[in-house]
Design an enzyme around this catalytic site. Structure first.
Site, mmCIF file in Angstrom:
data_model
loop_
_atom_site.group_PDB
_atom_site.id
_atom_site.type_symbol
_atom_site.label_atom_id
_atom_site.label_comp_id
_atom_site.label_asym_id
_atom_site.label_seq_id
_atom_site.Cartn_x
_atom_site.Cartn_y
_atom_site.Cartn_z
ATOM 1 C CG ASN A 9 -1.670 1.291 1.404
ATOM 2 O OD1 ASN A 9 -1.742 2.091 0.469
ATOM 3 N ND2 ASN A 9 -2.261 1.499 2.567
ATOM 4 C CE LYS A 11 0.052 3.258 4.740
ATOM 5 N NZ LYS A 11 0.213 3.339 6.173
ATOM 6 C CG HIS A 96 -5.638 2.175 5.227
ATOM 7 N ND1 HIS A 96 -5.147 3.108 6.112
ATOM 8 C CD2 HIS A 96 -4.670 1.229 5.087
ATOM 9 C CE1 HIS A 96 -3.927 2.746 6.481
ATOM 10 N NE2 HIS A 96 -3.614 1.609 5.872
ATOM 11 C CD GLU A 98 -2.607 5.643 6.703
ATOM 12 O OE1 GLU A 98 -2.606 5.671 5.450
ATOM 13 O OE2 GLU A 98 -1.684 5.112 7.364
ATOM 14 C CD GLU A 165 -3.297 -2.282 7.324
ATOM 15 O OE1 GLU A 165 -2.241 -2.607 6.760
ATOM 16 O OE2 GLU A 165 -3.853 -1.185 7.147
ATOM 17 N N GLY A 171 3.015 2.191 10.769
ATOM 18 C CA GLY A 171 4.006 3.248 10.603
ATOM 19 C C GLY A 171 4.753 3.593 11.873
ATOM 20 C CB SER A 204 5.601 -2.069 11.863
ATOM 21 O OG SER A 204 5.225 -0.735 12.192
HETATM 22 P P1 13P Z 1 3.304 0.291 7.573
HETATM 23 O O1 13P Z 1 3.713 -1.002 6.933
HETATM 24 O O2 13P Z 1 4.084 1.473 7.070
HETATM 25 O O3 13P Z 1 3.239 0.184 9.056
HETATM 26 O O4 13P Z 1 1.786 0.569 7.082
HETATM 27 C C1 13P Z 1 0.838 -0.434 7.208
HETATM 28 C C2 13P Z 1 -0.373 -0.046 6.454
HETATM 29 O O5 13P Z 1 -1.081 0.865 6.816
HETATM 30 C C3 13P Z 1 -0.682 -0.796 5.211
HETATM 31 O O6 13P Z 1 -1.957 -0.508 4.764
#
Ligand code: 13P
Length: 241
Positions: A9, A11, A96, A98, A165, A171, A204
């Protein structure tokens, strides 16, 4: 048989030029990737066409990061399923954390997007997960079960991927302990009609922990943010041992 699905992903990262550069470094590293692993890149809208042009003959599949529920209409800033399928997009991330946190996505809008995606032939990747506060309050199961119940109403479980997640692990470098991720994913599976839905872990995931994560019996794959942005690290994830 449950499928193994490793998805990146991206982003809001990478221009078209950066996407082309990534593919040059990444694709040659897939030569020895074991059969039967599905590899997906979920990229910003402008990068979708670059993937479409450069992935012919490759096993990498193309995914978007959002889709609207209407066929068309006055929805500034949104994208329709037909606009995605027209350029060979096959997957789409929906819900997601976010999007839920910064863009007001709710279990209801997530459900509408899931159903529209499937109606257009896309395979959605539904994201669920609890915040740190919810976990500390002992609400993890309750939050996730509500996300599943409302999110999956009327959704076809034969064309679906789920990603667990935990928000506090995204992150942050703080991975959810493998056994705990495995436990929650087992609980999620217990709520499904179709036990073969692939369920990924996200938060992560990186080269140093991917082998241990993928060794867990309930975990069918990974949804990867930061570590999917570099060809070497994403190739290492896809080629987990
Ligand atoms: P990270 O792998 O950067 O922690 O992000 C996970 C994520 O949100 C994947 O959709």
């Amino acid at each position: 048989m449950r499928k193994i699905v490793i998805a990146g992903n991206w982003k809001m990262f990478k221009t078209q030029a950066e996407t082309a550069e990534f593919l040059q470094g990444f694709l040659p590293q897939l030569e020895d990737t074991p059969e039967g692993r599905e590899i997906i890149l979920c990229v910003p809208f402008t990068d979708l066409a670059v993937l479409g042009q450069n992935l012919h003959g490759s096993r990498v599949r193309v995914g978007a990061q959002n889709v609207h529920w209407a066929e068309s209409g006055a929805y500034t800033g949104e994208i329709s399923a037909a606009m995605l399928t027209e350029i060979n997009v096959r997957y789409v991330i929906i819900g997601h954390s976010e999007r839920r946190e910064y863009f007001g996505e709710t279990n209801e809008t997530v459900n509408q997007r899931l159903r529209a995606a499937q109606a257009a032939g896309l395979t959605p990747i539904l994201c669920v997960g609890e915040s740190k506060q919810q976990r500390d309050a002992g609400d993890t199961e309750q939050v996730i079960f509500a996300q599943l119940k409302q999110g999956l109403a009327g959704v076809d479980q034969n064309n679906l991927i789920i990603a667990y997640e935990p928000i506090w692990a995204i992150g942050t470098g703080e991975t959810c302990a493998c056994e705990e991720a495995n436990r929650v994913i087992g609980l999620i599976r217990g709520k499904l009609h179709n036990a073969d839905v692939p369920i990924q872990y996200g938060g992560s995931v990186k080269p140093e922990n991917v082998d241990e994560i993928m060794a867990q019996p309930e975990i069918d794959g990974a949804l990867v943010g930061g570590a999917s942005l570099e060809p070497e690290s994403f190739a290492r994830l896809v080629n987990f041992k």
